[in-house]
Design an enzyme around this catalytic site. Structure first.
Site, PDB file in Angstrom:
ATOM      1  N   ARG A 184      -4.435  10.460   3.548  1.00 61.37           N
ATOM      2  CA  ARG A 184      -3.860  10.899   3.741  1.00 61.37           C
ATOM      3  C   ARG A 184      -2.176  11.225   2.595  1.00 61.37           C
ATOM      4  O   ARG A 184      -1.744  11.801   2.421  1.00 61.37           O
ATOM      5  CB  ARG A 184      -2.766  10.762   4.920  1.00 61.37           C
ATOM      6  CG  ARG A 184      -2.260  12.153   5.409  1.00 61.37           C
ATOM      7  CD  ARG A 184      -1.059  11.792   6.342  1.00 61.37           C
ATOM      8  NE  ARG A 184      -0.461  12.434   6.584  1.00 61.37           N
ATOM      9  CZ  ARG A 184      -0.243  13.808   7.062  1.00 61.37           C
ATOM     10  NH1 ARG A 184      -0.914  14.592   7.518  1.00 61.37           N
ATOM     11  NH2 ARG A 184       0.880  14.438   6.088  1.00 61.37           N
TER      12      ARG A 184
ATOM     13  N   ASP B  20      -5.228  13.161  11.712  1.00 59.23           N
ATOM     14  CA  ASP B  20      -5.658  11.266  11.580  1.00 59.23           C
ATOM     15  C   ASP B  20      -5.250  10.955  13.000  1.00 59.23           C
ATOM     16  O   ASP B  20      -4.635  11.517  13.898  1.00 59.23           O
ATOM     17  CB  ASP B  20      -3.824  11.496  11.227  1.00 59.23           C
ATOM     18  CG  ASP B  20      -3.777   9.901  11.075  1.00 59.23           C
ATOM     19  OD1 ASP B  20      -3.509   9.511  11.511  1.00 59.23           O
ATOM     20  OD2 ASP B  20      -3.800  10.142   9.388  1.00 59.23           O
TER      21      ASP B  20
ATOM     22  N   LYS C 219       0.557  -0.519   0.442  1.00 59.68           N
ATOM     23  CA  LYS C 219      -0.379  -0.301  -0.198  1.00 59.68           C
ATOM     24  C   LYS C 219       0.874   1.662   0.149  1.00 59.68           C
ATOM     25  O   LYS C 219       0.568   2.149  -0.813  1.00 59.68           O
ATOM     26  CB  LYS C 219      -0.809   0.437   1.627  1.00 59.68           C
ATOM     27  CG  LYS C 219      -1.735   1.490   1.540  1.00 59.68           C
ATOM     28  CD  LYS C 219      -2.684   1.025   2.994  1.00 59.68           C
ATOM     29  CE  LYS C 219      -2.169   2.065   4.127  1.00 59.68           C
ATOM     30  NZ  LYS C 219      -1.807   3.410   3.567  1.00 59.68           N
ATOM     31  N   ASN C 220       1.857   0.870   1.103  1.00 56.32           N
ATOM     32  CA  ASN C 220       2.499   2.833   1.325  1.00 56.32           C
ATOM     33  C   ASN C 220       3.750   2.396  -0.228  1.00 56.32           C
ATOM     34  O   ASN C 220       4.056   3.816  -0.372  1.00 56.32           O
ATOM     35  CB  ASN C 220       3.560   2.209   2.369  1.00 56.32           C
ATOM     36  CG  ASN C 220       2.832   3.207   3.476  1.00 56.32           C
ATOM     37  OD1 ASN C 220       1.356   3.387   3.422  1.00 56.32           O
ATOM     38  ND2 ASN C 220       3.412   2.622   4.656  1.00 56.32           N
TER      39      ASN C 220
ATOM     40  N   ASP D 248       3.664   0.539  11.837  1.00 53.49           N
ATOM     41  CA  ASP D 248       2.405   0.565  11.616  1.00 53.49           C
ATOM     42  C   ASP D 248       2.697  -0.578  12.466  1.00 53.49           C
ATOM     43  O   ASP D 248       1.455  -1.598  11.679  1.00 53.49           O
ATOM     44  CB  ASP D 248       2.947   0.647  10.121  1.00 53.49           C
ATOM     45  CG  ASP D 248       2.969   2.214   9.166  1.00 53.49           C
ATOM     46  OD1 ASP D 248       2.496   2.617   9.882  1.00 53.49           O
ATOM     47  OD2 ASP D 248       3.199   1.401   7.696  1.00 53.49           O
TER      48      ASP D 248
HETATM   49  C1  UD1 Z   1       4.537   6.723   6.141  1.00 46.08           C
HETATM   50  C2  UD1 Z   1       3.151   5.496   5.741  1.00 46.08           C
HETATM   51  C3  UD1 Z   1       2.747   5.322   6.913  1.00 46.08           C
HETATM   52  C4  UD1 Z   1       4.201   4.952   8.601  1.00 46.08           C
HETATM   53  C5  UD1 Z   1       4.956   6.292   8.174  1.00 46.08           C
HETATM   54  C6  UD1 Z   1       6.300   5.592   8.967  1.00 46.08           C
HETATM   55  C7  UD1 Z   1       2.553   6.173   3.351  1.00 46.08           C
HETATM   56  C8  UD1 Z   1       1.218   6.474   2.705  1.00 46.08           C
HETATM   57  N1  UD1 Z   1       2.412   6.117   5.238  1.00 46.08           N
HETATM   58  O1  UD1 Z   1       3.435   7.847   6.005  1.00 46.08           O
HETATM   59  O2  UD1 Z   1       2.158   4.096   7.425  1.00 46.08           O
HETATM   60  O3  UD1 Z   1       3.648   4.638   9.474  1.00 46.08           O
HETATM   61  O4  UD1 Z   1       5.625   6.583   6.876  1.00 46.08           O
HETATM   62  O5  UD1 Z   1       6.907   4.844   8.461  1.00 46.08           O
HETATM   63  O6  UD1 Z   1       3.714   5.422   3.091  1.00 46.08           O
HETATM   64  N2  UD1 Z   1       6.883  14.898  10.205  1.00 46.08           N
HETATM   65  C9  UD1 Z   1       6.517  16.262  10.173  1.00 46.08           C
HETATM   66  N3  UD1 Z   1       6.980  17.216   9.445  1.00 46.08           N
HETATM   67  C10 UD1 Z   1       6.678  16.458   7.964  1.00 46.08           C
HETATM   68  C11 UD1 Z   1       6.648  15.258   7.689  1.00 46.08           C
HETATM   69  C12 UD1 Z   1       6.630  13.914   8.863  1.00 46.08           C
HETATM   70  O7  UD1 Z   1       7.298  16.423  11.982  1.00 46.08           O
HETATM   71  O8  UD1 Z   1       6.951  17.481   7.332  1.00 46.08           O
HETATM   72  C13 UD1 Z   1       6.846  13.441  11.170  1.00 46.08           C
HETATM   73  C14 UD1 Z   1       5.391  13.004  11.201  1.00 46.08           C
HETATM   74  O9  UD1 Z   1       4.725  13.792  12.449  1.00 46.08           O
HETATM   75  C15 UD1 Z   1       6.010  11.502  12.260  1.00 46.08           C
HETATM   76  C16 UD1 Z   1       7.461  11.371  11.219  1.00 46.08           C
HETATM   77  O10 UD1 Z   1       7.607  12.555  11.238  1.00 46.08           O
HETATM   78  O11 UD1 Z   1       5.949  12.167  13.662  1.00 46.08           O
HETATM   79  C17 UD1 Z   1       6.966  10.739  10.835  1.00 46.08           C
HETATM   80  O12 UD1 Z   1       6.444  10.824   9.575  1.00 46.08           O
HETATM   81  P1  UD1 Z   1       7.043  10.200   7.739  1.00 46.08           P
HETATM   82  O13 UD1 Z   1       7.663   9.055   7.775  1.00 46.08           O
HETATM   83  O14 UD1 Z   1       7.135  11.503   7.068  1.00 46.08           O
HETATM   84  O15 UD1 Z   1       5.361   9.475   7.594  1.00 46.08           O
HETATM   85  P2  UD1 Z   1       4.237   9.641   6.699  1.00 46.08           P
HETATM   86  O16 UD1 Z   1       4.762   9.140   5.225  1.00 46.08           O
HETATM   87  O17 UD1 Z   1       3.068  10.267   6.935  1.00 46.08           O
END
Ligand code: UD1
Length: 420
Positions: free
Chosen positions: A93, A117, A23-24, A305
């Site tokens: 998202r 979320d 999925k991701n 996850d």
């Molecule tokens: C993706 C995955 C999700 C997984 C996560 C971490 C998808 C669709 N989803 O989510 O299933 O749990 O990676 O492995 O691929 N953050 C910030 N600022 C930003 C971006 C992120 O502070 O601009 C923080 C987030 O709040 C979180 C952390 O970074 O605490 C990790 O987030 P991120 O790795 O970006 O997760 P996603 O890409 O949203």
């Protein structure tokens, strides 16, 4: 209609199960199709709700999208639209991953913010900071992230945290920028390697794939490609952990076991015999699992996850488990549902302590996100009586044929549709 699952506890999961594409990965690969004019073909796409939802986002941007079985064909016009509105993105998202490709292709992107979320705050500050360094102006306007650039140029970008989404958006913008972009402290998840491999087959020049420093030499244009999605390591590990919790014998096919290194190590420490093969792995658990501490971390650490599944396992393990959540702070909300099932658990900030009990006790429980839902089904498998898991549309977003696969492994899990 709202569906719920009825999970009868007591079965030992035994048998073989195949997993589809990740999925991701698939959602980002679909977004990456925006980078080229013409038809990109993605195979091994999973049969989950997020795929048609992403198709709708792309159709809203002027693309034609055809889904036939596990094949997704995306035809992108010479000039895609640049605005992904709230109706399209609000449902999931991952749709924010069109931001980078749109800035690269159209030099302008307006993408509605998907909103809150259940697993914690998910800001886009690192996505925006990276795009700014590439030369785009980016700000939040009227509930949308807006990014505009006259030209995009290479830059040195150091992420404060190896964010998966920020790495992907910056990467997808950088492949069409002028000059060289270096992304330091980049996320290294296998799904990012998959994206890099599809971009490379489109003609992108990326060095350091699989490491935390990605170096991108921008190119003028990319060409359409055909790409097979990697197997879903999170779904694969879900079946494995359910197997271990039920003292079962589960073989998982269709995944690269090397993507689950730390997870399989933890299952071995819990007492499993783990054997690997080129297209999957097998776990055999002969006695009550032993408690094993874990901390969630970016890849190659233990995936956040899988935290709810691992808490489910801890709840019936022999001994006490200390869990540290380092990625999404609100994921421990799930522990309250576990306590309704008789789990002996306490949380404090980023930490949880779970004292294993021999069996849980069935109760009605509510899924709050995809993985929490799967964790509650696991708990139902090791509870006395019949556990009702509500709001299972979350599970449907991430697990193709969840009930059918559970039944294939011998679990007594049924879907019930109730009128609203
Ligand atoms: C993706 C995955 C999700 C997984 C996560 C971490 C998808 C669709 N989803 O989510 O299933 O749990 O990676 O492995 O691929 N953050 C910030 N600022 C930003 C971006 C992120 O502070 O601009 C923080 C987030 O709040 C979180 C952390 O970074 O605490 C990790 O987030 P991120 O790795 O970006 O997760 P996603 O890409 O949203």
């Amino acid at each position: 209609m709202t569906d719920r699952f009825l999970v009868a506890g007591g079965a030992r999961l035994v048998g073989e199960v195949g997993v589809g594409g990740a999925k991701n990965s698939v959602l980002k690969l679909m977004a990456a199709a925006l980078l080229v004019e013409g038809t990109t073909t993605i195979t091994n796409a999973p049969d989950i709700l997020d795929v048609p939802l992403m198709a709708d986002v792309l159709r809203g941007l002027g693309c034609e999208v055809e889904i036939a079985g596990d094949v997704v064909r995306i035809t992108v016009p010479a000039e895609p639209k640049h605005q992904a509105d709230f109706a399209a993105v609000r449902q999931f998202r991952a749709s924010v991953c069109v931001l980078g490709p749109l800035v690269a292709r159209c030099r302008r992107a307006v993408v509605a913010l998907p909103g809150g979320d259940a697993i914690g705050s998910r800001p886009l500050d690192m996505h925006q900071a990276g795009l700014r360094l590439l030369g785009a102006h980016s700000e939040i306007q009227h509930g949308c992230v807006v990014a505009e650039a006259t030209t995009l140029h290479g830059a040195n970008i150091r992420l404060a945290f190896p964010s998966v989404g920020a790495t992907e958006n910056i990467l997808m913008a950088a492949v069409l920028a002028d000059g060289v972009t270096v992304i330091d402290n980049a996320a290294r998840e296998p799904e990012i390697m998959d994206l890099c491999s599809m971009l490379a087959s489109m003609g992108a020049q990326i060095a350091g794939v699989g490491t935390s420093t990605l170096t991108v030499q921008g190119v003028r244009r990319l060409t359409p490609t055909v790409h097979r999605v990697i197997g879903d390591r999170i779904v694969a590990a879900t079946w494995a952990i359910c197997g271990v919790a039920t003292c079962g014998d589960v073989t998982v096919k269709g995944v690269d076991y090397r993507h689950l290194g730390v997870v399989l190590d933890k299952l071995r420490a819990a007492g499993s015999e783990v054997t690997t093969a080129p297209d999957g792995f097998r776990v055999v658990q002969r006695q009550r699992p032993t408690a094993v501490n874990f901390a969630t971390l970016p890849y190659p650490g233990f995936p956040t996850d899988l935290q709810p599944l691992a808490i489910g396992l801890a709840s019936i393990a022999n001994g006490s488990t200390m869990i540290t959540e380092n990625v999404f702070e609100a994921r421990f909300r799930f522990v309250e549902e576990m306590m309704r099932l008789g789990a002996d658990a306490r949380t404090d900030g980023h930490h949880a302590v779970v004292r294993g009990v021999p069996r849980l006790s069935s109760a009605p429980v509510w899924s709050s996100d995809i993985r929490a839902g799967a964790g509650l089904v696991l708990a139902g498998l090791v509870a006395d009586g019949i556990t009702e898991v509500h709001d299972v549309y979350h599970i449907d977003r991430g697990y193709p044929q969840f009930v059918e696969n559970m039944q294939r492994l011998g679990a007594d899990v049924r879907r019930v549709s109730d009128p609203d």
